[in-house]
Design an enzyme around this catalytic site. Sequence first.
Site, mmCIF file in Angstrom:
data_model
loop_
_atom_site.group_PDB
_atom_site.id
_atom_site.type_symbol
_atom_site.label_atom_id
_atom_site.label_comp_id
_atom_site.label_asym_id
_atom_site.label_seq_id
_atom_site.Cartn_x
_atom_site.Cartn_y
_atom_site.Cartn_z
ATOM 1 C CB SER A 45 74.216 1.252 -32.508
ATOM 2 O OG SER A 45 75.241 0.284 -32.569
HETATM 3 N N1 SAM Z 1 75.746 -1.971 -29.826
HETATM 4 C C1 SAM Z 1 76.785 -1.153 -29.266
HETATM 5 C C2 SAM Z 1 76.204 -0.027 -28.469
HETATM 6 O O1 SAM Z 1 74.981 0.036 -28.325
HETATM 7 O O2 SAM Z 1 76.976 0.784 -27.985
HETATM 8 C C3 SAM Z 1 77.640 -0.573 -30.341
HETATM 9 C C4 SAM Z 1 78.556 -1.517 -30.875
HETATM 10 S S1 SAM Z 1 79.802 -0.785 -31.887
HETATM 11 C C5 SAM Z 1 78.903 -0.232 -33.275
HETATM 12 C C6 SAM Z 1 80.591 -2.285 -32.457
HETATM 13 C C7 SAM Z 1 81.430 -2.934 -31.390
HETATM 14 O O3 SAM Z 1 81.857 -4.202 -31.896
HETATM 15 C C8 SAM Z 1 82.694 -2.163 -31.061
HETATM 16 O O4 SAM Z 1 82.740 -1.905 -29.688
HETATM 17 C C9 SAM Z 1 83.828 -3.110 -31.494
HETATM 18 O O5 SAM Z 1 84.970 -3.030 -30.678
HETATM 19 C C10 SAM Z 1 83.154 -4.444 -31.389
HETATM 20 N N2 SAM Z 1 83.756 -5.524 -32.165
HETATM 21 C C11 SAM Z 1 84.272 -5.501 -33.413
HETATM 22 N N3 SAM Z 1 84.723 -6.722 -33.758
HETATM 23 C C12 SAM Z 1 84.481 -7.544 -32.696
HETATM 24 C C13 SAM Z 1 84.702 -8.920 -32.435
HETATM 25 N N4 SAM Z 1 85.288 -9.732 -33.328
HETATM 26 N N5 SAM Z 1 84.317 -9.421 -31.239
HETATM 27 C C14 SAM Z 1 83.726 -8.629 -30.307
HETATM 28 N N6 SAM Z 1 83.497 -7.317 -30.502
HETATM 29 C C15 SAM Z 1 83.858 -6.785 -31.682
#
Ligand code: SAM
Length: 198
Positions: A45
């Site tokens: 992010s």
């Molecule tokens: N906050 C993180 C960072 O600082 O790197 C970035 C997160 S990224 C924008 C969103 C993450 O949510 C991805 O790695 C994706 O695989 C995960 N994701 C999406 N749906 C999900 C779910 N149902 N359960 C867990 N993780 C999920």
Amino acid sequence: SKGIYDLAVLKAIRTIPRHVFFDEALLKYAYQDNAFPIGEGQTISQPYTVALQTQLLEILPGDKVLEIGSGSGYQSSVLLELDATLYTIERQYKLYQKAKQFLTSFGYKNFNCFYDDGSKGLEKHSPYDKIIVTAGAPTIPNILIHQLKIGGKLVIPVGNKENQIMIRITRIDEKNIIQDSFGTCSFVPLIGENGWNE
Ligand code: SAM
């Protein structure tokens, strides 16, 4: 200058070396205020967004926090710098493994990583003081509100697959919540039972 006034959040952002979460080829972008690819079609992010979500959570030392979407582990590190006790879930196995490895190598102790669909929350360790969702949801999953303590806060981007509104829910008692909005944002989709279909 973008509206982050919580000094503890700013200190955490300043403390964590963001470049360690980047692939070699993208290293030169590590300190830009943008999201970047981390593999598996996912992103680390934007620092502003990490700071905003963290500020909205109003983390107190010792807060029990559930993070849905560990991704790179960058947001997780910010929460751990604020002395949260962290439960973080990721649905992509490689990212789950990598985030766990990073958090361990940084010497953090108060965290547990899970490989699962976080759109269902994590009942086993509930209730939480705070829940943060770092992927864009089509609606606010009720189950997450039920896993909050009374007085707890949920911060979640809600909208379509491209653009969302940052929402904060405060659970004021068993049946009532307060809902506030904090502008537009753009996250990768929350995929799962209470999110989007793959
Ligand atoms: N906050 C993180 C960072 O600082 O790197 C970035 C997160 S990224 C924008 C969103 C993450 O949510 C991805 O790695 C994706 O695989 C995960 N994701 C999406 N749906 C999900 C779910 N149902 N359960 C867990 N993780 C999920």
